[in-house]
Design a protein around this motif. Sequence first.
Motif, PDB file in Angstrom:
ATOM      1  N   UNK A 132       0.838  -1.204   0.000  1.00  0.00           N
ATOM      2  CA  UNK A 132       0.000   0.000   0.000  1.00  0.00           C
ATOM      3  C   UNK A 132       0.871   1.251   0.000  1.00  0.00           C
ATOM      4  N   UNK A 133       1.950   1.214   0.775  1.00  0.00           N
ATOM      5  CA  UNK A 133       2.871   2.352   0.808  1.00  0.00           C
ATOM      6  C   UNK A 133       3.508   2.563  -0.557  1.00  0.00           C
ATOM      7  N   UNK A 134       3.867   1.467  -1.215  1.00  0.00           N
ATOM      8  CA  UNK A 134       4.473   1.565  -2.549  1.00  0.00           C
ATOM      9  C   UNK A 134       3.496   2.195  -3.535  1.00  0.00           C
ATOM     10  N   UNK A 135       2.232   1.816  -3.447  1.00  0.00           N
ATOM     11  CA  UNK A 135       1.214   2.410  -4.324  1.00  0.00           C
ATOM     12  C   UNK A 135       1.089   3.908  -4.073  1.00  0.00           C
ATOM     13  N   UNK A 136       1.153   4.315  -2.819  1.00  0.00           N
ATOM     14  CA  UNK A 136       1.055   5.745  -2.500  1.00  0.00           C
ATOM     15  C   UNK A 136       2.223   6.522  -3.101  1.00  0.00           C
TER      16      UNK A 136
ATOM     17  N   UNK B 173       6.541   5.358   4.818  1.00  0.00           N
ATOM     18  CA  UNK B 173       7.662   4.817   4.048  1.00  0.00           C
ATOM     19  C   UNK B 173       8.958   5.452   4.517  1.00  0.00           C
ATOM     20  N   UNK B 174      10.031   4.687   4.376  1.00  0.00           N
ATOM     21  CA  UNK B 174      11.381   5.161   4.680  1.00  0.00           C
ATOM     22  C   UNK B 174      12.117   5.309   3.355  1.00  0.00           C
ATOM     23  N   UNK B 175      12.735   6.448   3.140  1.00  0.00           N
ATOM     24  CA  UNK B 175      13.475   6.690   1.904  1.00  0.00           C
ATOM     25  C   UNK B 175      14.939   6.928   2.242  1.00  0.00           C
TER      26      UNK B 175
ATOM     27  N   UNK C 171       6.769  -0.212   7.077  1.00  0.00           N
ATOM     28  CA  UNK C 171       7.051  -1.494   6.438  1.00  0.00           C
ATOM     29  C   UNK C 171       7.555  -1.396   5.004  1.00  0.00           C
ATOM     30  N   UNK C 172       7.888  -0.202   4.544  1.00  0.00           N
ATOM     31  CA  UNK C 172       8.498  -0.047   3.221  1.00  0.00           C
ATOM     32  C   UNK C 172       9.752   0.801   3.335  1.00  0.00           C
ATOM     33  N   UNK C 173      10.848   0.271   2.799  1.00  0.00           N
ATOM     34  CA  UNK C 173      12.108   1.010   2.708  1.00  0.00           C
ATOM     35  C   UNK C 173      12.472   1.127   1.234  1.00  0.00           C
ATOM     36  N   UNK C 174      12.728   2.337   0.778  1.00  0.00           N
ATOM     37  CA  UNK C 174      13.117   2.576  -0.612  1.00  0.00           C
ATOM     38  C   UNK C 174      14.519   3.154  -0.654  1.00  0.00           C
ATOM     39  N   UNK C 175      15.416   2.472  -1.360  1.00  0.00           N
ATOM     40  CA  UNK C 175      16.730   3.046  -1.654  1.00  0.00           C
ATOM     41  C   UNK C 175      16.573   3.789  -2.980  1.00  0.00           C
ATOM     42  N   UNK C 176      16.752   5.093  -2.939  1.00  0.00           N
ATOM     43  CA  UNK C 176      16.447   5.938  -4.094  1.00  0.00           C
ATOM     44  C   UNK C 176      17.708   6.575  -4.674  1.00  0.00           C
ATOM     45  N   UNK C 177      18.118   6.094  -5.839  1.00  0.00           N
ATOM     46  CA  UNK C 177      19.191   6.736  -6.582  1.00  0.00           C
ATOM     47  C   UNK C 177      18.607   7.679  -7.620  1.00  0.00           C
ATOM     48  N   UNK C 178      19.457   8.314  -8.389  1.00  0.00           N
ATOM     49  CA  UNK C 178      18.959   9.228  -9.417  1.00  0.00           C
ATOM     50  C   UNK C 178      19.970   9.343 -10.556  1.00  0.00           C
ATOM     51  N   UNK C 179      19.469   9.723 -11.698  1.00  0.00           N
ATOM     52  CA  UNK C 179      20.344   9.908 -12.853  1.00  0.00           C
ATOM     53  C   UNK C 179      21.318  11.050 -12.594  1.00  0.00           C
ATOM     54  N   UNK C 180      22.482  10.995 -13.248  1.00  0.00           N
ATOM     55  CA  UNK C 180      23.511  12.032 -13.122  1.00  0.00           C
ATOM     56  C   UNK C 180      23.989  12.203 -11.684  1.00  0.00           C
TER      57      UNK C 180
ATOM     58  N   UNK D 191       9.486  -4.635   3.424  1.00  0.00           N
ATOM     59  CA  UNK D 191       9.955  -4.723   2.040  1.00  0.00           C
ATOM     60  C   UNK D 191      11.010  -3.657   1.804  1.00  0.00           C
ATOM     61  N   UNK D 192      12.142  -4.060   1.224  1.00  0.00           N
ATOM     62  CA  UNK D 192      13.204  -3.130   0.842  1.00  0.00           C
ATOM     63  C   UNK D 192      13.320  -3.162  -0.672  1.00  0.00           C
ATOM     64  N   UNK D 193      13.094  -2.030  -1.314  1.00  0.00           N
ATOM     65  CA  UNK D 193      13.142  -1.971  -2.768  1.00  0.00           C
ATOM     66  C   UNK D 193      14.123  -0.898  -3.227  1.00  0.00           C
ATOM     67  N   UNK D 194      14.561  -1.022  -4.474  1.00  0.00           N
ATOM     68  CA  UNK D 194      15.449  -0.034  -5.065  1.00  0.00           C
ATOM     69  C   UNK D 194      14.746   0.712  -6.184  1.00  0.00           C
ATOM     70  N   UNK D 195      15.059   1.992  -6.325  1.00  0.00           N
ATOM     71  CA  UNK D 195      14.405   2.821  -7.333  1.00  0.00           C
ATOM     72  C   UNK D 195      15.379   3.860  -7.879  1.00  0.00           C
TER      73      UNK D 195
END
Length: 211
Positions: free
Chosen positions: A9-13, A48-50, A99-108, A189-193
């Motif tokens: 649900x957090x990922x959908x948000x 969510x945790x970013x 319950x959601x952890x997102x590792x967030x990288x970015x272009x450049x 859940x730990x996801x990468x983006x």
Amino acid sequence: MPNTISALEALDRLREGNQRFSQNLTSLDRMMSYQRRAELTAGQKPFAIILGCSDSRAPAEILFDQGLGDLFVIRVAGNVVAPSQIGSVEFAVSRYNTRLVVVLGHSHCGAVSATIETLLEGEDSESRNIASIVDRVKPSVQPLLDTDLRHDRDALRGAAVRANVRASANQLRHGSRIIESLIESDGLLVVGAEYALETGVVDFFDGVPDV
């Protein structure tokens, strides 16, 4: 009250919020978030945790169109994982039931570019503190130099950003007994983006379950 929002649900948000951002829309909740200041003094329930990069062009609350109290954000150059970052994630998943952890990288990404320059040109930073960040990125970038990407600097940078995100997400999944336990038994859940500076779109590409 503990957070009751599931990882999916957090990922959908986050996806919905990023869609608004990339389409130049803003949610009413975010516009009125100043009204939440008083209630947030009593506590927080971030959904969510970013773990993101410190780059000024990639502020998580804005690109996911979220307001005060919605996200627990940890920012460090190159979205690298060190003990302090792991501890910050442990704190949030334990204290707030997020319950959601997102590792967030970015272009450049500048940290990734600096790592590539160090590996290809052999120029280390004069600062041991900056070098410590580069050293954490190196293991994910080094294998790419043994491929044809070595001859295409732009493609190499793009692949390195994603490789670095995967490495950081994997470190979180396997670098903490607290996090490992919650993944196994409590829906963490730990996801990468990757956030594309060019389009404003976040692509969740690592660790996302098929549903």
